[in-house]
Design a protein around this motif. Structure first.
Motif, PDB file in Angstrom:
ATOM      1  N   LEU A  39       0.823  -1.134   0.096  1.00 35.26           N
ATOM      2  CA  LEU A  39      -0.008  -0.007   0.040  1.00 35.26           C
ATOM      3  C   LEU A  39       0.971   1.336  -0.086  1.00 35.26           C
ATOM      4  N   ALA A  40       1.976   1.234   0.664  1.00 36.52           N
ATOM      5  CA  ALA A  40       2.821   2.269   0.717  1.00 36.52           C
ATOM      6  C   ALA A  40       3.252   2.579  -0.454  1.00 36.52           C
ATOM      7  N   LYS A  41       3.799   1.614  -1.209  1.00 36.75           N
ATOM      8  CA  LYS A  41       4.547   1.848  -2.726  1.00 36.75           C
ATOM      9  C   LYS A  41       3.578   2.460  -3.530  1.00 36.75           C
ATOM     10  N   HIS A  42       2.260   1.878  -3.415  1.00 38.43           N
ATOM     11  CA  HIS A  42       0.909   2.146  -4.370  1.00 38.43           C
ATOM     12  C   HIS A  42       0.682   3.813  -4.025  1.00 38.43           C
ATOM     13  N   PHE A  43       0.985   4.034  -2.864  1.00 41.23           N
ATOM     14  CA  PHE A  43       0.365   5.512  -2.510  1.00 41.23           C
ATOM     15  C   PHE A  43       1.449   6.238  -2.759  1.00 41.23           C
ATOM     16  N   GLU A  44       2.613   5.766  -2.856  1.00 45.29           N
ATOM     17  CA  GLU A  44       3.972   6.719  -2.689  1.00 45.29           C
ATOM     18  C   GLU A  44       4.159   7.375  -1.455  1.00 45.29           C
ATOM     19  N   ILE A  45       4.017   6.747  -0.395  1.00 44.71           N
ATOM     20  CA  ILE A  45       4.135   7.165   1.042  1.00 44.71           C
ATOM     21  C   ILE A  45       4.954   6.330   1.907  1.00 44.71           C
ATOM     22  N   THR A  46       5.171   6.676   3.036  1.00 47.34           N
ATOM     23  CA  THR A  46       6.247   5.664   3.861  1.00 47.34           C
ATOM     24  C   THR A  46       5.535   4.478   4.312  1.00 47.34           C
ATOM     25  N   TYR A  47       5.978   3.595   4.804  1.00 49.77           N
ATOM     26  CA  TYR A  47       5.151   2.282   5.350  1.00 49.77           C
ATOM     27  C   TYR A  47       4.586   2.840   6.691  1.00 49.77           C
ATOM     28  N   ALA A  48       5.331   3.842   7.576  1.00 46.43           N
ATOM     29  CA  ALA A  48       4.662   4.305   8.771  1.00 46.43           C
ATOM     30  C   ALA A  48       3.325   5.214   8.370  1.00 46.43           C
ATOM     31  N   GLN A  49       3.332   5.905   7.019  1.00 47.81           N
ATOM     32  CA  GLN A  49       2.228   6.583   6.709  1.00 47.81           C
ATOM     33  C   GLN A  49       1.129   5.702   6.515  1.00 47.81           C
ATOM     34  N   ALA A  50       1.376   4.649   5.556  1.00 51.05           N
ATOM     35  CA  ALA A  50       0.435   3.645   5.185  1.00 51.05           C
ATOM     36  C   ALA A  50      -0.213   3.011   6.330  1.00 51.05           C
ATOM     37  N   GLU A  51       0.871   2.627   7.343  1.00 46.24           N
ATOM     38  CA  GLU A  51       0.368   1.781   8.522  1.00 46.24           C
ATOM     39  C   GLU A  51      -0.827   2.774   9.175  1.00 46.24           C
ATOM     40  N   SER A  52      -0.566   4.188   9.452  1.00 39.45           N
ATOM     41  CA  SER A  52      -1.435   4.781  10.195  1.00 39.45           C
ATOM     42  C   SER A  52      -2.853   5.173   9.487  1.00 39.45           C
ATOM     43  N   ARG A  53      -2.373   5.676   8.191  1.00 38.38           N
ATOM     44  CA  ARG A  53      -3.525   6.121   7.443  1.00 38.38           C
ATOM     45  C   ARG A  53      -4.764   4.701   7.084  1.00 38.38           C
ATOM     46  N   TYR A  54      -4.178   3.803   7.013  1.00 42.90           N
ATOM     47  CA  TYR A  54      -5.222   2.799   6.324  1.00 42.90           C
ATOM     48  C   TYR A  54      -5.157   1.395   7.369  1.00 42.90           C
ATOM     49  N   THR A  55      -4.661   1.467   8.478  1.00 45.66           N
ATOM     50  CA  THR A  55      -4.715   0.253   9.349  1.00 45.66           C
ATOM     51  C   THR A  55      -4.796   0.679  10.792  1.00 45.66           C
ATOM     52  N   ARG A  56      -5.230  -0.355  11.593  1.00 48.91           N
ATOM     53  CA  ARG A  56      -5.552  -0.054  13.028  1.00 48.91           C
ATOM     54  C   ARG A  56      -5.215  -1.420  13.745  1.00 48.91           C
ATOM     55  N   PHE A  57      -4.664  -1.376  15.012  1.00 51.77           N
ATOM     56  CA  PHE A  57      -4.402  -2.661  15.583  1.00 51.77           C
ATOM     57  C   PHE A  57      -5.938  -2.815  16.768  1.00 51.77           C
ATOM     58  N   ASP A  58      -6.161  -4.258  16.570  1.00 53.10           N
ATOM     59  CA  ASP A  58      -7.388  -4.645  17.056  1.00 53.10           C
ATOM     60  C   ASP A  58      -6.763  -5.246  18.368  1.00 53.10           C
ATOM     61  N   ARG A  59      -7.098  -4.800  19.481  1.00 50.80           N
ATOM     62  CA  ARG A  59      -6.548  -4.954  20.751  1.00 50.80           C
ATOM     63  C   ARG A  59      -7.383  -6.408  20.982  1.00 50.80           C
ATOM     64  N   SER A  60      -8.556  -6.757  20.885  1.00 59.64           N
ATOM     65  CA  SER A  60      -9.070  -7.805  21.086  1.00 59.64           C
ATOM     66  C   SER A  60      -8.632  -9.149  20.501  1.00 59.64           C
ATOM     67  N   GLU A  61      -8.524  -8.956  19.365  1.00 62.94           N
ATOM     68  CA  GLU A  61      -7.960 -10.001  18.137  1.00 62.94           C
ATOM     69  C   GLU A  61      -6.276 -10.047  18.206  1.00 62.94           C
ATOM     70  N   LYS A  62      -5.662  -9.126  18.594  1.00 67.43           N
ATOM     71  CA  LYS A  62      -4.508  -8.716  18.560  1.00 67.43           C
ATOM     72  C   LYS A  62      -3.598  -8.912  17.174  1.00 67.43           C
ATOM     73  N   VAL A  63      -4.452  -8.114  16.213  1.00 68.17           N
ATOM     74  CA  VAL A  63      -3.994  -8.525  14.956  1.00 68.17           C
ATOM     75  C   VAL A  63      -4.172  -7.106  14.206  1.00 68.17           C
ATOM     76  N   ARG A  64      -3.378  -6.649  13.290  1.00 64.23           N
ATOM     77  CA  ARG A  64      -3.546  -5.436  12.461  1.00 64.23           C
ATOM     78  C   ARG A  64      -4.684  -5.653  11.448  1.00 64.23           C
TER      79      ARG A  64
END
Ligand code: SF4
Ligand code: SF4
Length: 132
Positions: A39-64
């Motif tokens: 996704l980072a490559k697709h949007f030409e942004i950093t990994y950290a930016q892609a992670e924070s813009r498009y994903t979240r950490f689910d605390r109950s399932e412990k997965v992103r």
């Protein structure tokens, strides 16, 4: 999964272009590092930016998971979904789990949709499920 291009190819018994995107409305769509890097490559942004813009950490399932946005049909749907055109906005760069779905030539959601549309006599009818 949710593409205008992934229509009835290879004998598939479902047509994503006629579906409002049930599979993209799952609350938890797990992603890994390779998915985020893609996704980072697709949007030409950093990994950290892609992670924070498009994903979240689910605390109950412990997965992103992919983040969601409001949707008039399902309540919530993937943030990367075009809610007007009813298709994925990053189809070529979509996560692995989206590529793997529905894992066969048939899609249960699509069969449910077709059944409901026949019952209603309306080929545009959008049925909701217990999950929505
Ligand atoms: S629910 Fe099935 S038919 Fe609908 S977009 Fe997903 S894979 Fe395609
Ligand atoms: S990335 Fe695309 S295919 Fe995957 S859930 Fe989101 S909108 Fe659907």
């Amino acid at each position: 999964m949710a593409s205008s291009t992934a229509t009835k190819k290879s004998g598939n018994q479902y047509d994503c272009s006629k579906c409002p995107g049930y599979c993209c409305s799952y609350p938890l769509i797990e992603v890994g590092k390779r998915d985020i890097a893609r996704l980072a490559k697709h949007f030409e942004i950093t990994y950290a930016q892609a992670e924070s813009r498009y994903t979240r950490f689910d605390r109950s399932e412990k997965v992103r998971s992919l983040k969601q946005q409001d949707d008039r049909h399902f309540g919530k749907i993937c943030k990367l979904f075009d809610t007007r055109k009813r298709q994925c906005t990053v189809y070529e760069a979509r996560p692995g789990v989206c590529r793997d779905y529905p894992d066969g030539k048939r899609c249960g959601y699509y069969e449910f949709l077709q059944f409901e549309r026949e019952q209603q006599g309306d080929d545009k009818f959008i049925a909701t499920t217990d999950n929505n």
